[in-house]
Design an enzyme around this catalytic site. Structure first.
Site, PDB file in Angstrom:
ATOM      1  N   SER A 190     -34.221 -20.062 -12.968  1.00 13.81           N
ATOM      2  CA  SER A 190     -32.839 -20.232 -12.851  1.00 13.81           C
ATOM      3  C   SER A 190     -32.905 -21.766 -12.684  1.00 13.81           C
ATOM      4  O   SER A 190     -34.188 -22.266 -12.390  1.00 13.81           O
ATOM      5  CB  SER A 190     -32.698 -19.341 -10.672  1.00 13.81           C
ATOM      6  OG  SER A 190     -31.454 -20.148 -11.171  1.00 13.81           O
TER       7      SER A 190
ATOM      8  N   TYR B 205     -33.983 -17.926  -2.362  1.00 15.76           N
ATOM      9  CA  TYR B 205     -33.844 -16.921  -3.844  1.00 15.76           C
ATOM     10  C   TYR B 205     -34.583 -18.684  -5.056  1.00 15.76           C
ATOM     11  O   TYR B 205     -35.530 -18.552  -5.183  1.00 15.76           O
ATOM     12  CB  TYR B 205     -32.570 -17.473  -4.291  1.00 15.76           C
ATOM     13  CG  TYR B 205     -32.410 -16.570  -5.665  1.00 15.76           C
ATOM     14  CD1 TYR B 205     -32.158 -15.955  -6.449  1.00 15.76           C
ATOM     15  CD2 TYR B 205     -31.886 -18.267  -6.313  1.00 15.76           C
ATOM     16  CE1 TYR B 205     -32.060 -15.513  -7.849  1.00 15.76           C
ATOM     17  CE2 TYR B 205     -31.428 -17.946  -7.831  1.00 15.76           C
ATOM     18  CZ  TYR B 205     -31.352 -16.725  -8.483  1.00 15.76           C
ATOM     19  OH  TYR B 205     -31.539 -16.662  -9.734  1.00 15.76           O
TER      20      TYR B 205
HETATM   21  N1  NAD Z   1     -26.318 -14.220 -13.489  1.00 16.02           N
HETATM   22  C1  NAD Z   1     -26.655 -15.423 -13.222  1.00 16.02           C
HETATM   23  O1  NAD Z   1     -26.121 -16.780 -12.412  1.00 16.02           O
HETATM   24  C2  NAD Z   1     -28.303 -15.680 -12.820  1.00 16.02           C
HETATM   25  C3  NAD Z   1     -28.914 -16.997 -12.873  1.00 16.02           C
HETATM   26  C4  NAD Z   1     -30.256 -17.837 -12.901  1.00 16.02           C
HETATM   27  C5  NAD Z   1     -31.300 -16.472 -13.266  1.00 16.02           C
HETATM   28  N2  NAD Z   1     -30.440 -15.774 -12.397  1.00 16.02           N
HETATM   29  C6  NAD Z   1     -31.568 -14.320 -12.721  1.00 16.02           C
HETATM   30  O2  NAD Z   1     -31.322 -13.371 -14.042  1.00 16.02           O
HETATM   31  C7  NAD Z   1     -31.751 -12.216 -13.948  1.00 16.02           C
HETATM   32  C8  NAD Z   1     -30.976 -11.483 -14.417  1.00 16.02           C
HETATM   33  O3  NAD Z   1     -30.267 -11.475 -13.468  1.00 16.02           O
HETATM   34  P1  NAD Z   1     -28.525 -10.948 -13.251  1.00 16.02           P
HETATM   35  O4  NAD Z   1     -27.257 -11.823 -13.784  1.00 16.02           O
HETATM   36  O5  NAD Z   1     -28.812  -9.901 -14.938  1.00 16.02           O
HETATM   37  O6  NAD Z   1     -28.064  -9.818 -11.914  1.00 16.02           O
HETATM   38  P2  NAD Z   1     -28.138  -8.766 -11.957  1.00 16.02           P
HETATM   39  O7  NAD Z   1     -27.550  -8.908 -10.639  1.00 16.02           O
HETATM   40  O8  NAD Z   1     -26.221  -7.849 -12.802  1.00 16.02           O
HETATM   41  O9  NAD Z   1     -28.584  -7.871 -12.764  1.00 16.02           O
HETATM   42  C9  NAD Z   1     -30.110  -7.602 -12.173  1.00 16.02           C
HETATM   43  C10 NAD Z   1     -31.146  -6.422 -12.336  1.00 16.02           C
HETATM   44  O10 NAD Z   1     -32.175  -6.242 -11.418  1.00 16.02           O
HETATM   45  C11 NAD Z   1     -32.457  -4.563 -11.241  1.00 16.02           C
HETATM   46  N3  NAD Z   1     -33.072  -4.965  -9.504  1.00 16.02           N
HETATM   47  C12 NAD Z   1     -33.564  -5.716  -8.590  1.00 16.02           C
HETATM   48  N4  NAD Z   1     -34.127  -5.146  -7.761  1.00 16.02           N
HETATM   49  C13 NAD Z   1     -35.047  -4.649  -8.384  1.00 16.02           C
HETATM   50  C14 NAD Z   1     -36.257  -3.859  -8.429  1.00 16.02           C
HETATM   51  N5  NAD Z   1     -36.302  -4.139  -7.209  1.00 16.02           N
HETATM   52  N6  NAD Z   1     -36.989  -3.726  -8.764  1.00 16.02           N
HETATM   53  C15 NAD Z   1     -36.529  -3.402 -10.873  1.00 16.02           C
HETATM   54  N7  NAD Z   1     -35.246  -3.773 -11.195  1.00 16.02           N
HETATM   55  C16 NAD Z   1     -34.287  -4.396  -9.984  1.00 16.02           C
HETATM   56  C17 NAD Z   1     -30.513  -4.660 -10.302  1.00 16.02           C
HETATM   57  O11 NAD Z   1     -30.836  -3.076 -10.199  1.00 16.02           O
HETATM   58  C18 NAD Z   1     -29.989  -4.971 -11.603  1.00 16.02           C
HETATM   59  O12 NAD Z   1     -29.995  -3.842 -12.824  1.00 16.02           O
HETATM   60  C19 NAD Z   1     -32.221 -12.539 -12.367  1.00 16.02           C
HETATM   61  O13 NAD Z   1     -33.462 -12.469 -12.270  1.00 16.02           O
HETATM   62  C20 NAD Z   1     -31.840 -13.524 -11.817  1.00 16.02           C
HETATM   63  O14 NAD Z   1     -31.955 -13.882 -11.112  1.00 16.02           O
HETATM   64  C21 NAD Z   1     -29.048 -15.637 -12.863  1.00 16.02           C
END
Ligand code: NAD
Length: 261
Positions: A140, A153
């Site tokens: 991130s 986080y």
């Molecule tokens: N959306 C943002 O702004 C953003 C920014 C920086 C980093 N990220 C990172 O990107 C990645 C994807 O996030 P996103 O934005 O798609 O969010 P999201 O919440 O839409 O998707 C996350 C997915 O991870 C799954 N998940 C959660 N816990 C789990 C577990 N224990 N085992 C397996 N799956 C699990 C959820 O069910 C979901 O499908 C994450 O690592 C997040 O930290 C997101």
């Protein structure tokens, strides 16, 4: 010809958000994908839409080592090998550090940090046996800088960069490249929980988020999950063949510097 023809890639957290886009894009580029998540109904639906010949769904809680063994077994039975992994699953909790209950801290560490570690551990031998491949860890922008109210986080995302660098060094002799993505604000349910409201109009909720980031981010909008999937594709395919151990910021320029105008 696809950029991932012949590859077999496990994508965690692929039932929605960035992981879903990564699974769909990788399949479009010729890979066979294992859609892994804890959201069974949604994950199975994504795999079904991609198609039986290209995708399988598997229940995988990334913080459970047993689940990883089962997921690798499913991948090998369906597609014969594993030569790619996108460690995408993650969770976010808002709290000041001093107000964070230990249980909450440990759960974020379990999913984000331990999940990534277990993923590397579970697939490295398989990727090596397949003749090499790639691991992409999802960190991130909070891996590169601090951010108040998401300390747990941010700590896990910093840790993922350490893990990425060490894994890259240790796994290079097996032909495995390991890199990390550092997304800024991306329009998924994590940053935009109103996406989960069936009554909400997705176009309206995205427009509201764009407005929020218009001044914060030089490119003037929130990022789209497909844009992160494009970076994951680059780091998984041969276009990045001389790159390993690196963090890639994808944030519309948010971390480029501070602004007073
Ligand atoms: N959306 C943002 O702004 C953003 C920014 C920086 C980093 N990220 C990172 O990107 C990645 C994807 O996030 P996103 O934005 O798609 O969010 P999201 O919440 O839409 O998707 C996350 C997915 O991870 C799954 N998940 C959660 N816990 C789990 C577990 N224990 N085992 C397996 N799956 C699990 C959820 O069910 C979901 O499908 C994450 O690592 C997040 O930290 C997101």
């Amino acid at each position: 010809m696809g950029k991932l023809d012949g590859r077999v890639v496990v994508v965690t957290g692929a039932a929605r958000g960035q992981g879903e886009q990564e699974a769909r894009l990788f399949a479009e580029e010729g890979a066979r994908v294992v859609v892994a998540d804890v959201l069974d109904e949604q994950g199975a639906a994504v795999a079904k839409e991609i198609g039986e010949d290209r995708a399988r769904y598997v229940h995988l809680d990334v913080g459970r080592e047993d689940d990883w063994g089962a997921a690798v077994a499913v991948a090998k039975e369906a597609f014969g090998k594993v030569d790619g992994l996108v460690n995408n699953a993650g969770i976010l909790r808002f709290n000041a550090l001093v107000d964070t209950p230990l249980d909450e801290f440990m759960e974020v560490v379990r999913v984000n940090q331990v999940g990534c570690f277990l993923g590397v551990k579970a697939v490295a031998g398989e990727i090596g046996a397949a003749g090499g491949g790639t691991i992409v860890n999802t960190a991130s922008y909070t891996a590169m800088t601090g951010m108040a109210a998401v300390g747990t986080y941010a700590a896990t995302k910093h840790a993922i960069l350490g893990l990425t660098r060490v894994a890259a060094m240790e796994l290079a002799p097996s032909g495995i490249r390991v890199n990390a993505m550092c997304p800024g604000a991306i329009d998924t349910p994590m940053s935009n929980p109103s996406q989960l409201d069936p009554e909400a109009d997705p176009a309206e909720t995205s427009a509201a988020l764009d407005e929020l980031y218009r001044k914060l981010v030089p490119l003037g909008r929130v990022g789209r999950p497909r844009e992160v999937a494009d970076l994951a594709l680059f780091l998984t395919c041969a276009d990045s063949s001389y790159i390993t151990g690196q963090p890639f910021v994808i944030d519309g320029g948010w971390l480029a510097g501070v602004s007073v105008i």
